[in-house]
Write a protein that holds these residues in place. Structure first.
Motif, short mmCIF file in Angstrom:
data_model
loop_
_atom_site.label_atom_id
_atom_site.label_comp_id
_atom_site.label_asym_id
_atom_site.label_seq_id
_atom_site.Cartn_x
_atom_site.Cartn_y
_atom_site.Cartn_z
N GLU A 119 0.84 -1.20 0.00
CA GLU A 119 0.00 0.00 0.00
C GLU A 119 0.88 1.25 0.00
OE1 GLU A 119 -4.26 -1.07 2.12
OE2 GLU A 119 -2.66 -0.17 3.32
N HIS A 120 0.42 2.27 -0.75
CA HIS A 120 1.12 3.54 -0.75
C HIS A 120 0.13 4.64 -1.09
CE1 HIS A 120 1.13 2.55 -5.05
NE2 HIS A 120 1.18 3.87 -5.26
N PHE A 121 0.47 5.85 -0.73
CA PHE A 121 -0.38 7.00 -1.02
C PHE A 121 -0.33 7.31 -2.52
CE2 PHE A 121 0.29 7.62 3.51
CZ PHE A 121 -0.98 8.00 3.93
N LEU A 122 -1.49 7.65 -3.05
CA LEU A 122 -1.56 8.00 -4.46
C LEU A 122 -0.71 9.22 -4.76
CD1 LEU A 122 -5.33 7.58 -5.44
CD2 LEU A 122 -3.41 6.33 -6.38
N THR A 123 0.12 9.11 -5.80
CA THR A 123 0.87 10.27 -6.26
C THR A 123 -0.04 11.15 -7.12
OG1 THR A 123 1.65 9.13 -8.25
CG2 THR A 123 2.99 8.91 -6.24
N GLU A 124 0.42 12.34 -7.40
CA GLU A 124 -0.38 13.27 -8.22
C GLU A 124 -0.60 12.70 -9.62
OE1 GLU A 124 -0.27 17.92 -9.78
OE2 GLU A 124 1.29 17.15 -8.42
N GLU A 125 0.42 12.06 -10.15
CA GLU A 125 0.29 11.48 -11.48
C GLU A 125 -0.72 10.32 -11.47
OE1 GLU A 125 3.08 9.33 -14.93
OE2 GLU A 125 3.95 10.05 -13.03
N GLU A 126 -0.66 9.46 -10.47
CA GLU A 126 -1.60 8.35 -10.38
C GLU A 126 -3.03 8.84 -10.17
OE1 GLU A 126 1.26 4.86 -8.47
OE2 GLU A 126 0.16 6.22 -7.15
N LEU A 127 -3.19 9.91 -9.38
CA LEU A 127 -4.52 10.47 -9.14
C LEU A 127 -5.10 11.04 -10.44
CD1 LEU A 127 -6.74 11.13 -7.13
CD2 LEU A 127 -5.54 13.24 -6.57
N ASN A 128 -4.29 11.73 -11.22
CA ASN A 128 -4.77 12.28 -12.48
C ASN A 128 -5.13 11.17 -13.48
OD1 ASN A 128 -4.60 15.04 -11.82
ND2 ASN A 128 -2.40 15.06 -12.27
N LEU A 129 -4.35 10.11 -13.48
CA LEU A 129 -4.67 8.98 -14.36
C LEU A 129 -6.00 8.34 -13.96
CD1 LEU A 129 -1.18 7.24 -14.77
CD2 LEU A 129 -2.45 8.52 -16.49
N GLU A 130 -6.23 8.19 -12.65
CA GLU A 130 -7.49 7.63 -12.18
C GLU A 130 -8.66 8.55 -12.52
OE1 GLU A 130 -9.78 4.65 -10.41
OE2 GLU A 130 -7.67 4.68 -11.01
N LYS A 131 -8.44 9.86 -12.39
CA LYS A 131 -9.49 10.83 -12.74
C LYS A 131 -9.85 10.73 -14.21
CE LYS A 131 -8.28 14.69 -14.11
NZ LYS A 131 -7.65 16.01 -14.33
N ASP A 132 -8.83 10.69 -15.09
CA ASP A 132 -9.09 10.60 -16.53
C ASP A 132 -9.78 9.28 -16.88
OD1 ASP A 132 -7.86 13.05 -16.78
OD2 ASP A 132 -5.91 12.20 -17.36
N LYS A 133 -9.41 8.22 -16.21
CA LYS A 133 -10.02 6.92 -16.48
C LYS A 133 -11.50 6.93 -16.12
CE LYS A 133 -9.63 2.05 -15.10
NZ LYS A 133 -8.88 1.08 -14.26
N ILE A 134 -11.84 7.48 -14.95
CA ILE A 134 -13.24 7.53 -14.52
C ILE A 134 -14.05 8.42 -15.44
CG2 ILE A 134 -14.77 8.30 -12.67
CD1 ILE A 134 -12.61 7.45 -10.68
N HIS A 135 -13.51 9.60 -15.77
CA HIS A 135 -14.25 10.55 -16.61
C HIS A 135 -14.45 9.99 -18.02
CE1 HIS A 135 -15.93 14.51 -17.25
NE2 HIS A 135 -15.21 14.64 -18.36
N GLN A 136 -13.43 9.35 -18.57
CA GLN A 136 -13.55 8.78 -19.91
C GLN A 136 -14.59 7.69 -19.95
OE1 GLN A 136 -12.04 10.00 -22.56
NE2 GLN A 136 -12.95 8.49 -23.93
N LYS A 137 -14.67 6.88 -18.91
CA LYS A 137 -15.67 5.81 -18.86
C LYS A 137 -17.07 6.39 -18.81
CE LYS A 137 -16.86 1.58 -16.36
NZ LYS A 137 -16.50 0.68 -15.23
N LYS A 138 -17.28 7.47 -18.04
CA LYS A 138 -18.59 8.12 -18.00
C LYS A 138 -18.98 8.66 -19.37
CE LYS A 138 -19.29 7.67 -13.52
NZ LYS A 138 -20.39 6.87 -12.96
N MET A 139 -18.03 9.25 -20.07
CA MET A 139 -18.31 9.79 -21.41
C MET A 139 -18.66 8.67 -22.39
SD MET A 139 -15.43 12.80 -21.74
CE MET A 139 -15.99 13.25 -23.37
N GLU A 140 -17.96 7.56 -22.30
CA GLU A 140 -18.26 6.43 -23.20
C GLU A 140 -19.66 5.89 -22.94
OE1 GLU A 140 -15.19 3.62 -22.59
OE2 GLU A 140 -13.65 4.77 -23.66
N ASN A 141 -20.07 5.84 -21.68
CA ASN A 141 -21.43 5.37 -21.37
C ASN A 141 -22.48 6.30 -21.95
OD1 ASN A 141 -20.41 3.20 -19.94
ND2 ASN A 141 -20.48 4.24 -17.97
N LEU A 142 -22.24 7.61 -21.91
CA LEU A 142 -23.19 8.57 -22.48
C LEU A 142 -23.25 8.44 -24.00
CD1 LEU A 142 -22.40 11.72 -20.29
CD2 LEU A 142 -24.44 10.29 -20.18
#
Length: 404
Positions: free
Chosen positions: A337-360
């Motif tokens: 376990e480790h704390f999310l880095t800024e780069e990992e957090l941005n990648l997770e954000k883009d992944k979630i947002h892209q999935k929502k857009m694909e569903n729409l």
């Protein structure tokens, strides 16, 4: 094909590797050609020639040896006759070979693989279940399977299938079908009267009314449940007096600008996995209901990721056997376990947002504007996204407005 035929012919007849030396080896080779004695794999080596010759032709070259004044020396003996002679005392070995071919002969009388091609509307599982109801399954003897009758049964029980071909090749039953691309039945139209109401809040942008009376106009703001199209058509007389309302099933495409948002929680800590580089290989042999695994045991306390690739044993193309071989690969890994880095957090954000857009997009919704941001709370990171959309908002609702 001819090369394979000659190789088998030489093997069953038996052949020798010969070293040729002497006064005139070239004359000896010419005499062999004149007598149509077959010699192959000829090469010059150790101040002489080496070649291969069949046993029956070797017995014919003795007069040619004296005439050309050469010497022949046998370097090796190959082929089935020599193999049988060397193993003439190994009775168990011979018994094993005979038993192997007997087992293959028995196995060849059964169906060990069923393939279905050309089916799209009906899945393989559906058709295999149907074949099972006809007592056609894996391990079924080939005798008694009438391919013509099987084709007729499939066409009769599945009208959507317009062409069937069934044949047995080796131990495989091959079925090819072609489905009717045109609908066999026309769906009945639903004529139950209804209204169209707003499925969500928004601002009307465009309307296409096919049936019913519109209750709103372009640019109007509506709330969820607002009546959009009334399922009743007024009928007036010559004096423009309402004399009757005909109930209809409201039908329209009504588009509106709507908004949608979401919130996804991402914890501060994340679980990562790293491979240690240690691997284990194994093989599993499956024969009917029996299974045999050859693989080294696990070492240490770290978990292992196991993947396998399975294949059915075949002999000469379509000759399938009820034997499956699984190639197993295990990789050791460690979790931490480790704390999310800024780069990992941005990648997770883009992944979630892209999935929502694909569903729409899959729902046929047009995205006019979109935004996403990251917020921090005590329990973790919050991914918050907002969309400005243009979509259809009309949904059928039977009875209530019409009754009023």
């Amino acid at each position: 094909m001819s090369g394979l035929k000659d190789t088998l012919k030489h093997y069953f007849q038996g052949y020798l590797r010969i070293r040729l030396k002497g006064f005139s080896p070239e004359r000896f080779l010419n005499l062999c050609m004149a007598k149509q004695i077959e010699i192959w794999d000829l090469k010059y080596q150790d101040d002489g020639y080496q070649f291969l010759i069949c046993i029956k032709d070797y017995r014919r070259v003795k007069p040619l040896v004296r005439k050309a004044q050469v010497r022949l020396r046998i370097l090796g003996r190959y082929g089935l006759p020599f193999f049988l002679y060397r193993n003439r005392k190994r009775k168990l070995y011979a018994t094993g070979i005979v038993s192997f071919f007997l087992v293959l002969l028995v196995m060849s009388q059964f169906i060990w693989d069923i393939t279905i091609e050309g089916n799209y509307q009906f899945t393989d599982d559906t058709l295999l279940h149907y074949l099972d109801s006809l007592n056609i399954r894996y391990g079924r003897p080939k005798i008694g399977i009438d391919c013509d009758q099987l084709e007729e049964s499939i066409r009769s029980d599945y009208p959507e299938i317009i062409w069937v071909s069934a044949r047995i090749s080796g131990t495989r039953l091959m079925i090819k079908v072609k489905e009717n691309e045109v609908m066999s039945t026309i769906p009945q139209k639903d004529n139950v009267p209804r209204d169209l109401v707003a499925e969500k809040s928004g601002t009307i942008t465009r309307m296409i009314i096919r049936r019913g009376k519109s209750q709103i106009g372009i640019g109007d703001s509506v709330e969820e449940g607002t009546l959009l199209v009334r399922g009743a058509v007024p009928i007036y007389n010559d004096s423009e007096e309402l004399i009757h309302e005909q109930l209809v099933r409201a039908d329209a495409d009504i588009y509106a600008i709507t908004s949608e948002s979401y919130r996804e929680k991402v914890p501060f800590l994340t679980l990562s996995r790293t491979e240690t580089g240690r691997k284990r290989h194994g093989i599993r042999l499956r024969l009917g209901g029996l299974s045999f695994l050859w693989m080294l045991p696990t070492l240490g306390e770290n978990p292992w990721e196991i993947t396998s690739r399975s294949c059915q044993v075949t002999v000469l193309g379509d000759f399938y056997l009820p034997i499956w071989v699984d190639q197993i690969l295990a990789k050791e890994y460690q979790t931490s376990e480790h704390f999310l880095t800024e780069e990992e957090l941005n990648l997770e954000k883009d992944k979630i947002h892209q999935k929502k857009m694909e569903n729409l997009h899959q729902k046929g919704v047009q995205i006019l504007q979109n935004s996403v941001k990251i917020c921090k709370e005590d329990s973790g990171w919050i991914i918050q996204g907002d969309f400005l959309l243009e979509e259809q908002i009309g949904i059928g609702k039977e009875g209530e407005q019409i009754a009023e």
